[in-house]
Design an enzyme around this catalytic site. Structure first.
Site, PDB file in Angstrom:
ATOM      1  N   GLU A 199     -22.850   9.379  57.031  1.00 15.10           N
ATOM      2  CA  GLU A 199     -22.272  10.025  55.847  1.00 15.10           C
ATOM      3  C   GLU A 199     -22.182  11.543  55.988  1.00 15.10           C
ATOM      4  OE1 GLU A 199     -20.787   8.826  53.282  1.00 15.10           O
ATOM      5  OE2 GLU A 199     -21.372   6.734  53.212  1.00 15.10           O
ATOM      6  N   ASN A 241     -11.676  12.309  48.303  1.00 15.43           N
ATOM      7  CA  ASN A 241     -11.548  10.948  47.777  1.00 15.43           C
ATOM      8  C   ASN A 241     -10.226  10.805  47.024  1.00 15.43           C
ATOM      9  OD1 ASN A 241     -14.088  10.038  48.717  1.00 15.43           O
ATOM     10  ND2 ASN A 241     -15.073  11.074  47.020  1.00 15.43           N
ATOM     11  N   ASP A 269      -9.408   9.240  44.423  1.00 19.48           N
ATOM     12  CA  ASP A 269      -9.485   9.308  42.958  1.00 19.48           C
ATOM     13  C   ASP A 269      -9.826  10.702  42.446  1.00 19.48           C
ATOM     14  OD1 ASP A 269     -12.164   9.542  43.615  1.00 19.48           O
ATOM     15  OD2 ASP A 269     -12.813   7.787  42.481  1.00 19.48           O
ATOM     16  N   ASN A 326     -21.464  10.254  45.153  1.00 17.94           N
ATOM     17  CA  ASN A 326     -20.181  10.463  44.483  1.00 17.94           C
ATOM     18  C   ASN A 326     -20.361  10.949  43.054  1.00 17.94           C
ATOM     19  OD1 ASN A 326     -17.774   9.206  42.780  1.00 17.94           O
ATOM     20  ND2 ASN A 326     -17.069   9.609  44.866  1.00 17.94           N
ATOM     21  N   SER A 352     -12.554  12.362  43.079  1.00 14.37           N
ATOM     22  CA  SER A 352     -13.998  12.582  43.033  1.00 14.37           C
ATOM     23  C   SER A 352     -14.463  13.240  44.329  1.00 14.37           C
ATOM     24  CB  SER A 352     -14.739  11.264  42.805  1.00 14.37           C
ATOM     25  OG  SER A 352     -14.549  10.396  43.910  1.00 14.37           O
TER      26      SER A 352
END
Length: 150
Positions: free
Chosen positions: A49, A61, A63, A74, A65
C-alpha cells in the site's frame, strides 16, 4: 482549487516522507495488540500500500476519495478529510493523523477496518499477499513476549 490544495499536501508529504523500518513496524504492531500470527499479513499489506511510507497519500481514486498513510486508509469511509468532503469517518479521527510518524492512530484505525472487513478491505493485500508473506520472526529474537503470544 481543491486539486491545487491536494497537490500542495502531496508535495509537502513527499518532501517529509518517513520510511518505517520493517522490524520497527512489526514490533509496534505487536505492541499495539496485533497477534503475531497476523504480522506477516500486515507487513505485506503495508509494503504493497505505502512502501512503509508514513506520509503516503493516494489522491487518484475514481470516486474522488483519498487514501492516507502507511495503511492507505480511505477518507470516504474511515477518516475525516480537512476539506469538508463527506465521510462516514468510522475511525473517528482527522485524516491528517494518519500521516503522523506516531503511527498508533493509523494502527488503531487499520485494526478497526480489519475487524470490520478483514484484510480483503485492502487492494494491495488482495493482489499481493495471498501466497508467500514476509517473515518477521527475526525482528523478535530474544523477545519472550513475541514467542509466547498467540
Amino acid at each position: 482549487m481543491y486539486a491545487i490544495g491536494l497537490l500542495v499536501v502531496l508535495l509537502v508529504s513527499l518532501a517529509s516522507a518517513r520510511q518505517v523500518g520493517r522490524c520497527s513496524l512489526a514490533r509496534q504492531l505487536h505492541r499495539y495488540g496485533v497477534p503475531s500470527s497476523e504480522l506477516p499479513d500486515w507487513m505485506c499489506l503495508v509494503e504493497g500500500e505505502s512502501s512503509f511510507n508514513t506520509k503516503a497519500i493516494n489522491p487518484s481514486n475514481v470516486d474522488g476519495s483519498v487514501d492516507w498513510g502507511l495503511f492507505q486508509i480511505n477518507d470516504r469511509y474511515w477518516c475525516k478529510p480537512a476539506d469538508g468532503r463527506p465521510s462516514t469517518d468510522l475511525c473517528r479521527l482527522p485524516c491528517r493523523l494518519l500521516l503522523s510518524d506516531d503511527i498508533r492512530y493509523s494502527i488503531a484505525c487499520a485494526k478497526y477496518i480489519r475487524r470490520q472487513q478483514g484484510f480483503s478491505a485492502w487492494v494491495a493485500w488482495n493482489n499481493r499477499c495471498q501466497g508467500v508473506k514476509p517473515r518477521v520472526n527475526h525482528c523478535f529474537r530474544n523477545r519472550k513476549r513475541y514467542r509466547n503470544s498467540g
